[in-house]
Motif scaffolding. Sequence first.
Motif, PDB file in Angstrom:
ATOM      1  N   ILE A 421       0.852  -1.187   0.000  1.00 61.84           N
ATOM      2  CA  ILE A 421       0.000   0.000   0.000  1.00 61.84           C
ATOM      3  C   ILE A 421       0.890   1.241   0.000  1.00 61.84           C
ATOM      4  O   ILE A 421       1.813   1.337   0.804  1.00 61.84           O
ATOM      5  CB  ILE A 421      -0.902   0.032   1.256  1.00 61.84           C
ATOM      6  CG1 ILE A 421      -1.786  -1.211   1.312  1.00 61.84           C
ATOM      7  CG2 ILE A 421      -1.748   1.300   1.297  1.00 61.84           C
ATOM      8  CD1 ILE A 421      -2.472  -1.402   2.643  1.00 61.84           C
ATOM      9  N   VAL A 422       0.612   2.173  -0.941  1.00 59.39           N
ATOM     10  CA  VAL A 422       1.325   3.447  -0.945  1.00 59.39           C
ATOM     11  C   VAL A 422       0.279   4.545  -0.854  1.00 59.39           C
ATOM     12  O   VAL A 422      -0.607   4.627  -1.705  1.00 59.39           O
ATOM     13  CB  VAL A 422       2.147   3.633  -2.241  1.00 59.39           C
ATOM     14  CG1 VAL A 422       2.955   4.916  -2.173  1.00 59.39           C
ATOM     15  CG2 VAL A 422       3.057   2.448  -2.464  1.00 59.39           C
ATOM     16  N   ILE A 423       0.357   5.365   0.192  1.00 57.17           N
ATOM     17  CA  ILE A 423      -0.643   6.421   0.357  1.00 57.17           C
ATOM     18  C   ILE A 423       0.060   7.745   0.606  1.00 57.17           C
ATOM     19  O   ILE A 423       0.962   7.832   1.419  1.00 57.17           O
ATOM     20  CB  ILE A 423      -1.584   6.130   1.540  1.00 57.17           C
ATOM     21  CG1 ILE A 423      -2.330   4.830   1.305  1.00 57.17           C
ATOM     22  CG2 ILE A 423      -2.579   7.254   1.713  1.00 57.17           C
ATOM     23  CD1 ILE A 423      -3.439   4.609   2.304  1.00 57.17           C
ATOM     24  N   ASN A 424      -0.357   8.761  -0.162  1.00 56.08           N
ATOM     25  CA  ASN A 424       0.155  10.110   0.052  1.00 56.08           C
ATOM     26  C   ASN A 424      -0.917  10.904   0.779  1.00 56.08           C
ATOM     27  O   ASN A 424      -2.039  11.023   0.298  1.00 56.08           O
ATOM     28  CB  ASN A 424       0.485  10.744  -1.303  1.00 56.08           C
ATOM     29  CG  ASN A 424       1.299  12.020  -1.164  1.00 56.08           C
ATOM     30  OD1 ASN A 424       1.653  12.421  -0.056  1.00 56.08           O
ATOM     31  ND2 ASN A 424       1.598  12.654  -2.283  1.00 56.08           N
ATOM     32  N   GLN A 425      -0.603  11.441   1.941  1.00 59.31           N
ATOM     33  CA  GLN A 425      -1.526  12.267   2.740  1.00 59.31           C
ATOM     34  C   GLN A 425      -2.852  11.557   3.015  1.00 59.31           C
ATOM     35  O   GLN A 425      -3.906  12.010   2.577  1.00 59.31           O
ATOM     36  CB  GLN A 425      -1.814  13.578   2.002  1.00 59.31           C
ATOM     37  CG  GLN A 425      -0.582  14.410   1.721  1.00 59.31           C
ATOM     38  CD  GLN A 425      -0.202  15.269   2.890  1.00 59.31           C
ATOM     39  OE1 GLN A 425       0.033  14.769   3.989  1.00 59.31           O
ATOM     40  NE2 GLN A 425      -0.153  16.550   2.679  1.00 59.31           N
TER      41      GLN A 425
END
Lengths: 508, 362
Positions: A421-425
Motif C-alpha cells: 500500500i502506498v498512500i500520500n496524505q
Amino acid sequence: MTRPDLLRVEGVTKTYPGVVANSDVSFAISQGEIHALLGENGAGKSTLVKMIYGLVKPDQGRMTLRGASYAPVEPRAARASGVAMVFQHFSLFEALNVAENVALGMENPPPMKELASRIRAVSQEYGLPLDPARMVGDLSAGERQRVEIIRCLLQDPKLLIMDEPTSVLTPQEVDILFKTLRQLAAEGTAILYISHKLEEIRALCDEATILRRGKVVATCTPRERSAREMAELMVGATLTPPARAGGNKGVVALEVADLSVASPIPFGTSLKNVSFRVAKGEVLGIAGVAGNGQDELLLALSGEVKAARDAVRIDGAGIGDTDPTTRRKLGLVAAPEERLGHAAAPDMSLVENALLSGAVRQNLTRNGFIDWPATERFAAAIVADFDVRTPGTQVAARALSGGNLQKFVVGRELSQSPSVIVINQPTWGVDAAAAASIRQAILDRAAGGAAVVVISQDLDELLEIADSFAALNEGRLTTPRPVAGLTVDEIGLMMGGAHGMEVAHHGH
Amino acid sequence: MIRLEKRPSPSRFWQGATPVLAVVLTMIAGGLMFAALGKNPFDAIRTIFWDPLFHPQFASYSRPQLLVKAAPLILIAIGLSLGFRAGIWNIGAEGQYIMGALLGAGVGLAFYPADLWFIFPLMVVAGAFGGWVWAMIPAILRTRFNTNEILVSLLMVYIAENILSSMSLGLLRNPEGGGFPGSRNLSQYPAASNPEMIAGTGMHWGVIAALMAVIAAYVLLQRHILGFHIKLAGQAPRAARYAGVNPTGLVLLCMGISGALAGLAGLFEVAGPAGRISIDFNVGYGFTAIIVAFLGRLNPIGILLAGLLMALTYIGGELAQFMLGLPAAAIQAFQGMLLFFLLAVDLLSNYRIRLGYKKEAI
C-alpha cells in the motif's frame, strides 16, 4: 495588562446552502496579541477569516476594527484597513523573481530597485533573509512563505492573519517563524493564527478561540491547558489513539533501490537515488515539506511514471518499468494526494470511480466487459465500510466534501486486499474521528501482512502509525530509521533542517 | 444581473433537453434571418423541416435521400465522437473519407471487369484501411513528436483533396470516358457496387454499417472497459493515467477507429450514391460530421438522431434554395446556428442561471 481591542467580531453568522459555516461567532483580538483560531477541518475557521479579510460577506453580525465599524467588501478594502493575510496555499508565480512577485500584490508598487532594497530591509529586520532577485521557482516552501509574509509586512499591517503557516515547514523553520511572529507582536501587530496543531499553539499563542461545527465552544489561554484538553474541546469527544498489534515483521515485500526519475511536473522535484525496503506488516512513514518529491515518489511507485526495471521490486521481482495495471495485479495499490482529477474523476459517479482503480483486483470486468452490478456492490461496500457520507453511489465525485471523498479514495484502495500500500496524505482534510478510523484501517492492513508506505506532512500522524521513518528532502530520501527513540530535532534535521535558512535576528 | 452557478451534479433533464432547445432557438433565429432576406420565415422553416418528408410532389425523391445523406454523417460522427470523448481531436475526417473512397474504388477498379464475389468485401476492407492510414499520420506525429493533431489532421484534408484531383485526372480516370476527369461508374459494375437494396428507401450497405457502428459504440461506451477509459481520459487525464490508461495507445486507437469509419463512409459513397471518383467527390461530410457528433452530445443514439436531423436540413436546404430562391450561404449559416446554439445552451446541463446580484466575490 489590558490592551485595547483591535478587532471585535460579534455574533457573526454565515450560511451556505445546506451548511452553517459560522453560527453566532464572537471573539476579540487586542493589539500585539497572538490569537489562535483552533478547530478541526470544516469547523468554520476558513469562513471566519475569509469574512475578516473581505472575501466573504457575513449574513448576520458585525465587526469593529479599532472601535469603528468594519465591513470590508473585498480584500483590497481589508488591506487598506491594515488587515493582511498569508494563505496556506501560496499565490506566487514560479517563473518570476521575489521582488516581481511582491510588486504584483501591491496597489502602487515602487520602482523595482527601491522595492528590492525595502524587501532587503524588512527581511533583515524580521529575521527572514530573502534575496529579492531570486526566482520563486527555485525557493523552498519555507522561503516562499517568507515572500508572502514580507509582501504583507510591506503594507505595515495592524492585523496579520496566518492560515496553517507551519504545514509546509520543518521544525527548525517553525522556530524561525515563531521568532518573527513574536517580534511582530511585541511591536504591536495583532496576529490571528489558524491551526489545528496544539503544541504550536501552546508555544506561541496568548489566547485561543476554539470552534466546533461553526460555533465558538471555548476560549482559553493555551499555556494553561494541556494539548489533550484542547483536542477534546476541539473534537467534542474523548479521543482514542489507534491500537496496533505488536510487530513481528515478515520478509521484504517492497524494495526500492537507487530510484531516480525526472519529475513530470513543471517546477517539480526529481527523485535522486531513493532507496528503502518495506517488509510485510511494516509501516514506513515518509515525511517531508511539501514539494520535496512526494508526488513524484507516489507516481514512480504507482507506475504512472516509469523507472528502471530493478529500481522498484515487489517480492523480489523488478517492476520499475511496468504500468499501473501490472502493479495492481501484483497487489500494489496507491492513493495519490490530489483527490479530484487524479485519484478520482470529478464528473463521474462513485460507482465509476470505484471501477477506476478497482477493475483489476476486484475482477470487475469479464473479457473487457464491465460487470456493473458487481461494481455497484464494490462502491456500496466502500461507502458503508469507510462511513462515506453521500446520498448514494450514483452521485458525482465532485459533489462530495473533500473529507468524504478522501475516505472514499482511501477506502477504495484499502478494500482491494492489497499486499503493498502506498498512500500520500491519507487523512488530508478529514475530521479527527475519520482520520483515526483511516489510520486504524491502515494499521489493520499492516497487521494482516501488507507492506505500507505512508507519505505525509503530518509528523504526528507518522509517529503514531509508522514503524520506521524517513524524510524526503529535495528529491533525496534519508536512510529509514526505527521510529522508537527518534526526537523531534532529529526528525527536523532529516527533513532538511532549516534548509540553509539562517536565523538573522538582531537584538532590538 | 445574470450569473451562472455550477450544479453539484450534471442535470439529466437538461442533458436531454438542450438539443431540442437548440433546434427551437435555431428555428427562431434562422426564421429572423430568412425574414431579413425577404422570405416568409414560416414557409422557409416548413420547406426545410417538413417538405422533404411529406411534400406530395418532392417527398418521393427526397425521402430516400434522408438515409443516403445521414448514413455517412452518422458513420463518421460515431468514430469522431470516441476521440472527442477522449480529448483527441480528429478534424480531418474529410480527408480520411476521401482516402477511403480512393483506395476502395482503386481496389474495385483494379479488378474491372472481373465478376468475383470477394471484390466488394475487399473494397470495404481497403476503404477502411485507406481512412485508417490517413488518420495514423497525425496520430503517430502526435505520439512521437507531440504535434497538434487538430492542425495536422486538418492539413491532411487538403493533401487528400489534391490526391483526389490527381487521381480523377490521372490514374483512376475512366479510359472510356472521352478524356473527361473522373473514374468509371462503379454502379454499372455489379461486383463492385453498393446498390440501393430496396427501391425508394435509400437503404444501402453504408446505412447498415452506420447502424452497426451506432450499436457497437453504444455497447463500447456503456459496457466495455475501453469505453470507460475513453471517457476517463477525456474528463480527467491524470486520473486516466492513474487508472492505467496508456495515452499513446488511446490516441492510436481513437484516431484509428475514426479514420477507418470515415474511410468506410467514403467507400460506400463512391460505390453507391456517388458512383464514381471525381474531382468534386467530397461534399463536406467529414466536416459536417463534427457538428453531428456534438449535436448528438457525443452519444451514439444522439448521433443517430442528429445525423438524421442534419441530413434533413441538407435536403430541406436544397429544396429551399430551389423553391424559395434562398442563397446557399443562408442555408450554411442556418446550419452553423444549430451548432452555435447547441454549444451555448449546453452550459445549462452543468450550470444553472441565477438572476440577481452576486452575494459574494470569491
